[in-house]
Design an enzyme around this catalytic site. Structure first.
Site, PDB file in Angstrom:
ATOM      1  N   ASN A 158       0.808  -1.225   0.000  1.00  0.00           N
ATOM      2  CA  ASN A 158       0.000   0.000   0.000  1.00  0.00           C
ATOM      3  C   ASN A 158       0.841   1.275   0.000  1.00  0.00           C
ATOM      4  OD1 ASN A 158       0.772  -0.656   2.659  1.00  0.00           O
ATOM      5  ND2 ASN A 158      -0.945   0.466   3.531  1.00  0.00           N
ATOM      6  N   GLU A 257       3.907  -3.972  12.377  1.00  0.00           N
ATOM      7  CA  GLU A 257       2.879  -2.934  12.258  1.00  0.00           C
ATOM      8  C   GLU A 257       1.729  -3.552  11.493  1.00  0.00           C
ATOM      9  OE1 GLU A 257       0.825   0.115  10.169  1.00  0.00           O
ATOM     10  OE2 GLU A 257       2.913   0.553   9.650  1.00  0.00           O
ATOM     11  N   CYS A 291      -3.040   1.611   6.847  1.00  0.00           N
ATOM     12  CA  CYS A 291      -3.268   1.012   8.165  1.00  0.00           C
ATOM     13  C   CYS A 291      -3.845   2.026   9.141  1.00  0.00           C
ATOM     14  CB  CYS A 291      -1.964   0.442   8.706  1.00  0.00           C
ATOM     15  SG  CYS A 291      -0.618   1.647   8.762  1.00  0.00           S
TER      16      CYS A 291
END
Length: 488
Positions: A158, A257, A291
């Site tokens: 992403n 993460e 995220c």
């Protein structure tokens, strides 16, 4: 599907042990433009033999790299920064074509990655040890800080350049070897481009390698291999749990993460117009494939209707479609199947009582920015990471109820709260169970010198600034007995 015979053709090899070489797997990786389905480039995937060679070389070359004078390591980072500046347009075009980034997103990603590198250039000079006294006569205790060894980085698709550079630049600056396994959807911007930048900057051969291959072939081996001391991963919570388990079984440290079900709380005294502007950005930047993106927008009941009307009006102005068009705000999702998945989520949410106010249609991989109102905290859509351009508007009966809804999620990455009373905002932020909270801002924030990381199912460890130094180095105790001691 047609192959683009152009500037992408050169990215058809792996970068292993300082050499551009073909992978030795029987499998291939097809790099496809997510907007128009054009085949950008095809390459042979890496095998476990390639992976082992990459790790072995990173171990050997990394030992010498760790001994390099501080200024040498810093200068390599600075030269890599110069590469970033010289190749800015090339990098932006790669992010648009490979990751489906809009131009505004690609430019911000380039800036964020550059800032990480700039911060990392100072790291060689910020590795601090300590000298301590002792209870034993004549003993001197030294606590030394050293490179951890070899870092294995599993990159996402992403924000491929930024989120990989967030590990690679600090790790290299601190004297580690690095092996990257980029996401198969973005092997260039999550790996090969980074290798080329540091190769051109004069990084010694072998310190950095890139092995692009399928998870089924090299995924477990990448984590379980005996050489890497730490595995860094950015991606889904589901995959992160698997990596964490495998790393734990092999006594490796992790920096994870993971996902986020991030929320913005809009309190009854908020500036509604400012909150709307922030919420639209926090939800729809990069199609919500972040995220930290907002999933849930929790609004006090007293201002809910006004906020909703203004939010929908703003969303209707967002241009969507071709990411190469500079005016586009909402571009394609990484795969058409992701649009199909999200349409299923929208349908499920409506069955649970939500109302569709705008959007809810897709053209290939492009999903229109979509707004659902009257979503409850227990709606299935509000309990998962959406990772797409679908906004959920939730009513809250006061501050306490808003916090209850906010904290009901298993995730805890980022969040925000809007209020005209800053001290009230701070007090509310302290009660939000997330690693990062922003008062009078949206949830998508990342600064190279500040800590970054989540709580609960959103990850383990911290990135950024001093926290990155702590993560990618180790301390050891070396004592010196200046005079012989009596033991009996």
């Amino acid at each position: 599907m047609t192959l683009v015979q152009s500037k992408f053709a050169k990215w058809n090899k792996q970068f292993i042990a300082g050499e551009w070489t073909e992978g030795t797997s029987d499998k291939t990786i097809k790099n496809i433009n997510p907007y128009n389905s054009e085949l950008l480039v095809e390459m042979k995937a890496s095998s476990q033999e390639d992976l082992d060679r990459a790790y072995q070389t990173a171990y050997k070359a990394g030992k010498e790299w760790a001994k390099a004078p501080l200024g040498v390591r810093a200068q390599v980072i600075y030269k890599a920064l110069a590469q970033m500046d010289e190749r800015k347009e090339e990098i932006i075009e790669l992010l648009i074509a490979e990751a489906g980034s809009t131009r505004i997103k690609a430019e911000r990603e380039w800036t964020a990655a550059r800032r990480i590198m700039e911060e990392s250039a100072s790291f060689p000079y910020r590795m601090k040890g300590d000298i301590m006294g002792s209870d034993i006569p004549g003993k001197e205790n030294r606590v030394v800080r050293e490179a951890k060894g070899v870092v294995g980085m599993i990159g996402p698709w992403n924000f491929p350049l930024h989120l990989c550079m967030r590990t690679v630049a600090p790790a290299l600056a601190l004297g580690n070897g690095v092996v990257i396994k980029p996401a198969s959807d973005t092997p260039i911007t999550a790996g090969l481009l980074i290798a080329d930048i540091f190769d051109q900057a004069g990084l010694p051969k072998g310190v950095l390698s890139v092995v692009s291959g399928s998870g089924s072939e090299i995924g477990d081996a990448f984590v379980a291999h005996p050489i890497p001391k730490i595995i860094s991963f950015t991606g889904s919570t589901e995959v992160g749990k698997g990596i964490g388990k495998l790393a734990g079984e092999n006594l490796k440290e992790v920096a994870l993460e993971l996902g986020g079900d991030n929320a913005m709380i809009v309190l009854d005294d908020a500036d509604i117009d400012r909150a709307v502007e922030a919420a639209v950005f926090g939800k729809f930047f990069h199609q919500g494939q972040i995220c930290m993106a907002l999933n849930r927008i929790i609004v006090d009941d007293s201002i809910y209707d006004t906020f909703t009307d203004k939010f929908v009006a703003k969303v209707k102005t967002l241009p969507f479609g071709d990411p190469s068009d500079p005016k586009t705000i909402v571009g394609p999702l990484i795969h058409e199947k992701e649009a199909e998945r999200l349409l299923g989520v929208v349908e499920e949410a409506q069955k649970a009582g939500a109302k569709l106010l705008y959007g809810g249609k897709a053209n290939g991989s492009v999903l229109e920015p979509t707004v659902l109102s009257e979503v409850t905290g227990d709606n299935p859509a509000a309990q998962k990471e959406l990772f797409g351009p679908v906004a959920l508007l939730i009513r809250a009966k006061g501050e306490e109820d808003a916090l209850r809804i906010m904290n009901s999620s298993e995730y805890g990455l980022s969040g925000s709260v809007f209020t005209t009373n800053l001290e009230r905002g701070y007090q509310v932020a302290q009660q939000m169970e997330t690693g990062m909270i922003h008062v009078n801002d949206q949830s998508v924030n990342d600064e190279a010198h500040v800590m970054f990381g989540g709580e609960k199912a959103s990850g383990v460890g911290r990135f950024g600034g001093e926290w990155a130094i702590e993560k990618f180095t180790r301390t050891r105790w070396i004592s010196i007995q200046h005079q012989y001691r009596d033991f009996f």
